[in-house]
Design a protein around this motif. Structure first.
Motif, mmCIF file in Angstrom:
data_model
loop_
_atom_site.group_PDB
_atom_site.id
_atom_site.type_symbol
_atom_site.label_atom_id
_atom_site.label_comp_id
_atom_site.label_asym_id
_atom_site.label_seq_id
_atom_site.Cartn_x
_atom_site.Cartn_y
_atom_site.Cartn_z
ATOM 1 N N PHE A 44 11.170 62.146 36.131
ATOM 2 C CA PHE A 44 10.234 61.152 35.597
ATOM 3 C C PHE A 44 10.028 61.333 34.092
ATOM 4 N N VAL A 45 9.985 62.593 33.653
ATOM 5 C CA VAL A 45 9.855 62.857 32.215
ATOM 6 C C VAL A 45 11.086 62.333 31.484
ATOM 7 N N MET A 46 12.276 62.593 32.034
ATOM 8 C CA MET A 46 13.506 62.117 31.401
ATOM 9 C C MET A 46 13.573 60.588 31.399
ATOM 10 N N ALA A 47 13.171 59.967 32.503
ATOM 11 C CA ALA A 47 13.170 58.498 32.565
ATOM 12 C C ALA A 47 12.190 57.921 31.538
ATOM 13 N N GLY A 48 11.036 58.540 31.400
ATOM 14 C CA GLY A 48 10.067 58.092 30.399
ATOM 15 C C GLY A 48 10.611 58.249 28.981
ATOM 16 N N ALA A 49 11.316 59.356 28.742
ATOM 17 C CA ALA A 49 11.908 59.575 27.420
ATOM 18 C C ALA A 49 12.970 58.513 27.127
ATOM 19 N N LEU A 50 13.790 58.199 28.118
ATOM 20 C CA LEU A 50 14.812 57.163 27.930
ATOM 21 C C LEU A 50 14.185 55.790 27.705
ATOM 22 N N ALA A 51 13.089 55.521 28.406
ATOM 23 C CA ALA A 51 12.413 54.227 28.248
ATOM 24 C C ALA A 51 11.894 54.032 26.827
ATOM 25 N N VAL A 52 11.577 55.119 26.155
ATOM 26 C CA VAL A 52 11.126 55.048 24.768
ATOM 27 C C VAL A 52 12.312 55.131 23.804
ATOM 28 N N ALA A 53 13.259 56.024 24.093
ATOM 29 C CA ALA A 53 14.358 56.282 23.157
ATOM 30 C C ALA A 53 15.341 55.117 23.043
ATOM 31 N N ILE A 54 15.680 54.490 24.143
ATOM 32 C CA ILE A 54 16.697 53.429 24.084
ATOM 33 C C ILE A 54 16.240 52.271 23.194
ATOM 34 N N PRO A 55 15.071 51.685 23.435
ATOM 35 C CA PRO A 55 14.653 50.629 22.502
ATOM 36 C C PRO A 55 14.368 51.165 21.099
ATOM 37 N N GLY A 56 13.911 52.420 21.007
ATOM 38 C CA GLY A 56 13.647 53.011 19.701
ATOM 39 C C GLY A 56 14.917 53.131 18.871
ATOM 40 N N TYR A 57 15.993 53.603 19.480
ATOM 41 C CA TYR A 57 17.270 53.698 18.758
ATOM 42 C C TYR A 57 17.752 52.321 18.322
ATOM 43 N N ARG A 58 17.649 51.338 19.207
ATOM 44 C CA ARG A 58 18.085 49.979 18.843
ATOM 45 C C ARG A 58 17.295 49.463 17.634
ATOM 46 N N LEU A 59 16.002 49.712 17.644
ATOM 47 C CA LEU A 59 15.145 49.257 16.554
ATOM 48 C C LEU A 59 15.479 49.993 15.253
ATOM 49 N N VAL A 60 15.574 51.301 15.316
ATOM 50 C CA VAL A 60 15.814 52.104 14.124
ATOM 51 C C VAL A 60 17.211 51.848 13.551
ATOM 52 N N LEU A 61 18.220 51.800 14.410
ATOM 53 C CA LEU A 61 19.588 51.632 13.926
ATOM 54 C C LEU A 61 19.877 50.214 13.440
ATOM 55 N N ALA A 62 18.945 49.303 13.646
ATOM 56 C CA ALA A 62 19.100 47.952 13.098
ATOM 57 C C ALA A 62 18.868 47.954 11.579
ATOM 58 N N ALA A 63 18.220 48.984 11.083
ATOM 59 C CA ALA A 63 17.983 49.107 9.638
ATOM 60 C C ALA A 63 19.247 49.606 8.951
ATOM 61 N N ARG A 64 19.351 49.374 7.649
ATOM 62 C CA ARG A 64 20.516 49.858 6.887
ATOM 63 C C ARG A 64 20.531 51.365 6.755
ATOM 64 N N ALA A 65 19.356 51.941 6.575
ATOM 65 C CA ALA A 65 19.255 53.387 6.378
ATOM 66 C C ALA A 65 17.867 53.845 6.810
ATOM 67 N N PRO A 66 17.734 55.120 7.134
ATOM 68 C CA PRO A 66 16.394 55.637 7.439
ATOM 69 C C PRO A 66 15.508 55.610 6.195
ATOM 70 N N ARG A 67 14.217 55.718 6.386
ATOM 71 C CA ARG A 67 13.278 55.651 5.261
ATOM 72 C C ARG A 67 13.395 56.835 4.303
ATOM 73 N N PHE A 68 13.676 58.008 4.829
ATOM 74 C CA PHE A 68 13.646 59.209 4.005
ATOM 75 C C PHE A 68 15.004 59.893 3.878
ATOM 76 N N ALA A 69 16.083 59.151 4.032
ATOM 77 C CA ALA A 69 17.434 59.705 3.876
ATOM 78 C C ALA A 69 18.365 58.595 3.409
#
Length: 144
Positions: A44-69
């Motif tokens: 359940f912990v892993m499923a919860g982590a995936l539920a946050v990480a998958i959309p999070g990666y899609r959102l973050v990787l849609a940007a050209r670059a990270p904010r601090f790199a």
């Protein structure tokens, strides 16, 4: 700002690991004990982590670059090689034996338990050994 951001993310991650109980190696080992005292909470912990990480990666990787790199640090290959398989197997065996993975052991260091300190020391020794072996390069073929 970059350091502060990393600290905040680490604190949130560590709090999540602690709240979920994953700093307790018995909880992890019970997940692997299917025939005995099986505890499905790790799934359940892993499923919860995936539920946050998958959309999070899609959102973050849609940007050209990270904010601090200047850019994202992503793998440059999708090849599955013996080093990946061996490292994954070693990680899994170590996790199953010790009940700790690095993500849970680092927040658990705050408990000051000798087992956790020993695990993290062994983890660091393994990382240094792997780095040294990588510098040596692949083994040379034997001459006959």
């Amino acid at each position: 700002m970059r350091l502060l951001s990393a600290l905040l993310i680490g604190l949130i991650f560590g709090a999540g690991i602690a709240v979920s109980g994953m700093i307790d190696p018995a909880k992890v080992l019970n997940f692997f004990d299917i025939a005995g005292t099986w505890d499905p909470s790790l799934a359940f912990v892993m499923a919860g982590a995936l539920a946050v990480a998958i959309p999070g990666y899609r959102l973050v990787l849609a940007a050209r670059a990270p904010r601090f790199a200047p850019g994202f640090q992503l793998p440059d290959t999708k090849r599955i090689d013996p080093a990946l398989i061996g490292g994954s197997a070693l990680f899994g065996v170590g996790w199953g034996i010790a009940g700790f993975c690095p993500g849970a052991a680092l927040p658990a260091l705050g408990l000051g338990l000798p087992d956790v300190v020993l695990f993290v020391a062994a983890l660091m020794a393994g990382l240094l050994a792997a780095r040294g072996l990588k510098r040596l390069g692949p083994p040379k073929p034997a001459r006959g």
